[in-house]
Write an enzyme that holds these catalytic residues in place. Sequence first.
Site, PDB file in Angstrom:
ATOM      1  N   GLY A  16       0.842  -1.203   0.000  1.00  0.00           N
ATOM      2  CA  GLY A  16       0.000   0.000   0.000  1.00  0.00           C
ATOM      3  C   GLY A  16       0.872   1.247   0.000  1.00  0.00           C
ATOM      4  O   GLY A  16       1.903   1.280   0.659  1.00  0.00           O
ATOM      5  N   SER A 155       3.424   2.292   5.922  1.00  0.00           N
ATOM      6  CA  SER A 155       2.078   1.764   6.195  1.00  0.00           C
ATOM      7  C   SER A 155       1.336   2.803   6.996  1.00  0.00           C
ATOM      8  O   SER A 155       1.849   3.272   8.010  1.00  0.00           O
ATOM      9  CB  SER A 155       2.203   0.478   7.020  1.00  0.00           C
ATOM     10  N   ASP A 157      -1.184   2.413   8.797  1.00  0.00           N
ATOM     11  CA  ASP A 157      -1.847   1.854   9.991  1.00  0.00           C
ATOM     12  C   ASP A 157      -1.021   1.906  11.272  1.00  0.00           C
ATOM     13  O   ASP A 157      -1.538   1.661  12.348  1.00  0.00           O
ATOM     14  CB  ASP A 157      -2.180   0.374   9.759  1.00  0.00           C
ATOM     15  N   ARG A 192     -26.510  15.705  16.004  1.00  0.00           N
ATOM     16  CA  ARG A 192     -26.554  14.377  15.403  1.00  0.00           C
ATOM     17  C   ARG A 192     -25.488  13.475  15.998  1.00  0.00           C
ATOM     18  O   ARG A 192     -24.535  13.933  16.596  1.00  0.00           O
ATOM     19  CB  ARG A 192     -26.216  14.492  13.919  1.00  0.00           C
ATOM     20  N   ARG A 284     -25.505   9.254  11.386  1.00  0.00           N
ATOM     21  CA  ARG A 284     -24.910   9.158  10.048  1.00  0.00           C
ATOM     22  C   ARG A 284     -23.593   8.391  10.121  1.00  0.00           C
ATOM     23  O   ARG A 284     -22.874   8.482  11.120  1.00  0.00           O
ATOM     24  CB  ARG A 284     -24.622  10.558   9.486  1.00  0.00           C
ATOM     25  N   GLY A 568      10.946  31.102  16.718  1.00  0.00           N
ATOM     26  CA  GLY A 568      11.798  30.223  17.510  1.00  0.00           C
ATOM     27  C   GLY A 568      12.630  31.003  18.520  1.00  0.00           C
ATOM     28  O   GLY A 568      13.386  30.432  19.278  1.00  0.00           O
ATOM     29  N   GLU A 623      14.406  33.714  13.204  1.00  0.00           N
ATOM     30  CA  GLU A 623      14.149  35.161  13.294  1.00  0.00           C
ATOM     31  C   GLU A 623      15.313  35.952  13.909  1.00  0.00           C
ATOM     32  O   GLU A 623      15.470  37.130  13.639  1.00  0.00           O
ATOM     33  CB  GLU A 623      12.854  35.420  14.075  1.00  0.00           C
ATOM     34  N   ARG A 649      12.697  37.294  -2.840  1.00  0.00           N
ATOM     35  CA  ARG A 649      11.533  37.736  -2.079  1.00  0.00           C
ATOM     36  C   ARG A 649      11.674  37.256  -0.642  1.00  0.00           C
ATOM     37  O   ARG A 649      12.223  36.181  -0.398  1.00  0.00           O
ATOM     38  CB  ARG A 649      10.248  37.132  -2.647  1.00  0.00           C
TER      39      ARG A 649
HETATM   40  P1  ADP Z   1       2.257  -4.801   2.329  1.00  0.00           P
HETATM   41  O1  ADP Z   1       3.714  -4.745   1.998  1.00  0.00           O
HETATM   42  O2  ADP Z   1       1.647  -3.447   2.368  1.00  0.00           O
HETATM   43  O3  ADP Z   1       2.004  -5.663   3.532  1.00  0.00           O
HETATM   44  P2  ADP Z   1       1.308  -6.949   0.580  1.00  0.00           P
HETATM   45  O4  ADP Z   1       1.211  -7.918   1.699  1.00  0.00           O
HETATM   46  O5  ADP Z   1       0.203  -6.862  -0.378  1.00  0.00           O
HETATM   47  O6  ADP Z   1       1.522  -5.469   1.077  1.00  0.00           O
HETATM   48  O7  ADP Z   1       2.644  -7.276  -0.205  1.00  0.00           O
HETATM   49  C1  ADP Z   1       3.048  -6.525  -1.336  1.00  0.00           C
HETATM   50  C2  ADP Z   1       3.798  -7.407  -2.300  1.00  0.00           C
HETATM   51  O8  ADP Z   1       4.927  -7.990  -1.639  1.00  0.00           O
HETATM   52  C3  ADP Z   1       3.018  -8.627  -2.807  1.00  0.00           C
HETATM   53  O9  ADP Z   1       2.185  -8.322  -3.885  1.00  0.00           O
HETATM   54  C4  ADP Z   1       4.135  -9.559  -3.218  1.00  0.00           C
HETATM   55  O10 ADP Z   1       4.659  -9.217  -4.466  1.00  0.00           O
HETATM   56  C5  ADP Z   1       5.183  -9.309  -2.163  1.00  0.00           C
HETATM   57  N1  ADP Z   1       5.063 -10.306  -1.073  1.00  0.00           N
HETATM   58  C6  ADP Z   1       4.275 -10.238   0.018  1.00  0.00           C
HETATM   59  N2  ADP Z   1       4.410 -11.335   0.774  1.00  0.00           N
HETATM   60  C7  ADP Z   1       5.304 -12.123   0.139  1.00  0.00           C
HETATM   61  C8  ADP Z   1       5.902 -13.411   0.409  1.00  0.00           C
HETATM   62  N3  ADP Z   1       5.586 -14.099   1.487  1.00  0.00           N
HETATM   63  N4  ADP Z   1       6.788 -13.879  -0.492  1.00  0.00           N
HETATM   64  C9  ADP Z   1       7.134 -13.185  -1.574  1.00  0.00           C
HETATM   65  N5  ADP Z   1       6.601 -11.991  -1.881  1.00  0.00           N
HETATM   66  C10 ADP Z   1       5.719 -11.462  -1.042  1.00  0.00           C
END
Ligand code: ADP
Length: 756
Positions: A16, A155, A157, A192, A284, A568, A623, A649
């Site tokens: 991601g 990541s 998360d 709400r 909502r 600062g 400053e 500037r």
């Molecule tokens: P993240 O790195 O965000 O956890 P993924 O788990 O989707 O995302 O992994 C991203 C890519 O890393 C996968 O599409 C794959 O190419 C590679 N990958 C993940 N796990 C493995 C694994 N156990 N062995 C080899 N390649 C892996």
Amino acid sequence: MTNYTTKRLGVMTSGGDAPGMNPAVRAVVRTALERNIDVYAIYEGYQGLVDGGSYIQKMNWNSVGGIMHRGGTVIGTARCAEFRSRSGRLQTTRNLLEHGINSLIVIGGDGSLTGANLFRQEWPDLVAELRERGDIDQVTLEQNPYLTVTGLVGSIDNDMVGTDMTIGADTALHRITQAIDSISSTAASHQRMFVVEVMGRNCGYLALMSAIATGADWVFIPESPPNVDDWQTHMCQVLKSGREVGRRDSIVIVAEGARDRQGNPINAEQIKQILETQLGEDTRVTILGHVQRGGAPSAFDRYMSTLLGHAAVEHALSAPSDGESVLIGVRNNRITQAPLMQCVAQTHAIADAINAQNYQQAMELRGGSFQDSYRTLRTLVRTLPRPPKPGKKTLRLAVMNASAPSPGMNTAVRAAVRLGLDEGHTMLGVQDGFNGLTDGNIVPMDWMSVSGWSAMGGAELGTSRRIPEGRDLYAIARNIEEQEIQGLLVIGGWSGYQAASRLVRERENFAAFNIPIICLPATINNNLPGSELSIGADTALNSIVEVVDKIKQSAVATHRCFVVEVMGRYCGYLALMSGLSTGAERVYLHEEGVTLRDLEADLAQLIRGFQHGKRLGLLIRNENVSNIYNTGFMCALFEEEGGDLFEVRQAILGHLQQGGNPTPFDRIQATRLAAQCVDFLVQEADKPTPAGSFIGLTEGQVRFFNLEDLPRMVDNAHQRPKEQWWMELRNIARILAQPEPHFIKDKEAEAQQTVR
Ligand code: ADP
């Protein structure tokens, strides 16, 4: 025997995308070039590795220019099935060896990092197989016996063990906090209820921290499901009583992976149904989704990712070629390393504990500050204070601001007031800093008096820079006695610390001052001892970075050089960190001073840069660097000497740095420190000579310091601490932003190509 072979680096982003990946890639590329090491970017994650060809590109200094402020990853990322197979990895090995790459820096989540480690383990076999097939020659085999793998966690998360923060998590918190602040105002207008779903399958970090930051009313996280089976009724009762005491809005935050004790998922739609049927409230649902991933990285995600990228290269170049994969992370505000697979295993252990419904273990594995935050949140969301326990001693505690306003002051006051009330204490608010303590402007604070303060910038209680003296001290002593104040929390900066010290020093003359006093660091200048980061500094830094982004956009078309002046006082924190976060080519700090010779050298460099096609110059100055060579002088000098090459500037950012709603980090720290301060006052109140102290966060630990030690910890003339942890980052800022000679070399190479 450990093996050291010449390294050639490849850098990639995978899994991601996360804001902050670009600054990390930039730092990797530029650090490598500075060390005269060839570095390649692998485009589109593992797919690019498998496909090779134009997906693997040699990088130069300028190829990572202008990417720091961009969200996502400019080198692309992808999920790739082929890399999961040995044949895919064999092809990958061939592609890497074509460029002689034998050291990979992978920025991704636990999946990507696991894949990278597997690849490293197989590498010797894969290389041998390629030799057997005749795909590579003997020299290539001998030069590349091993692959080194260095991991950075990208990541949003914040779900990985081995680093306190993953790249992108702080920015995601910014996005969530902004969204919930906006939702709160519309929710309050219509009375709400809102249920907001945030990301986090196995990790409640974003949900928990955004709930603390926004003052949300209820939160569901995967690691700690509701502790009663009929959580529906319990939640409704609490939210209902909130309404009865005057709350106009109710916000429930739910992490994607939330569940009940039996492991059944709890989702936003389900919560909405419950609220509507049991409370009859208009409810909502907002699912924040990919908004959380997007947008420009926060200041933290820029400077920390920069430091991480820099450290990754340092590690990759110094580690033995056959060493284990290493994760470079941040712990307690410092860059650290840990064995990558151990971190992955511990991360999986948390997910396993959640799946096995072993929630206590999951919380323990998340660590102490996560648990503390969770406990604090549970108190803060309670509608009304618990009835005091019989026999428990209760106190009258006063809370006040002092010094200039700093974003996060209100958050700290809110937390202190509510946590104090929850323990049965009477909480008093002193208005306008030490003016109010002198004049007797002291009011009782109840639970709802601080409602909504978590997100508010400014200082609702008022503040002032006054340091009491002479007759003020009599008046203050009288007010403390009249109000029967038994503990004082001062939330503020330099003058607040000075004022509190004065009270402590005058204890011999004024018995009334013999109460516990604690200072909580709140100043945008970050110039207080004992604390690496004061409340408000992160907000100011983000304000600066946002404005500088805009200034840069305005300037590129016109060959301009900007001199940006930041606050600062005499402390260079904001200047240096904003320089690191925006890629300014020069930062001027009072700590280092500036000479005419420096300015001449900087001017000469600007001229050479613009002669070679540079379009934008960015210089950031504190400053108070120099009274004589002030911002106006510097601009005039550069403008005159730059002739027609470029315009100059100035941008003096001024008070916008003190304003604005506090960032999530400032809100979370304000809450955390305020909780500790209230505990401190209560503990000290029983002692015959209660302490006068200031609190701080140093290397991740909350520590208390005696106010009597303040003078020896500071450079009084310049109102800054003697020890400033961030000064050691100057060199990295210098290396990464210094465009010469790389910039010119690249431009000359480009020009030659065009001629050919
Ligand atoms: P993240 O790195 O965000 O956890 P993924 O788990 O989707 O995302 O992994 C991203 C890519 O890393 C996968 O599409 C794959 O190419 C590679 N990958 C993940 N796990 C493995 C694994 N156990 N062995 C080899 N390649 C892996």
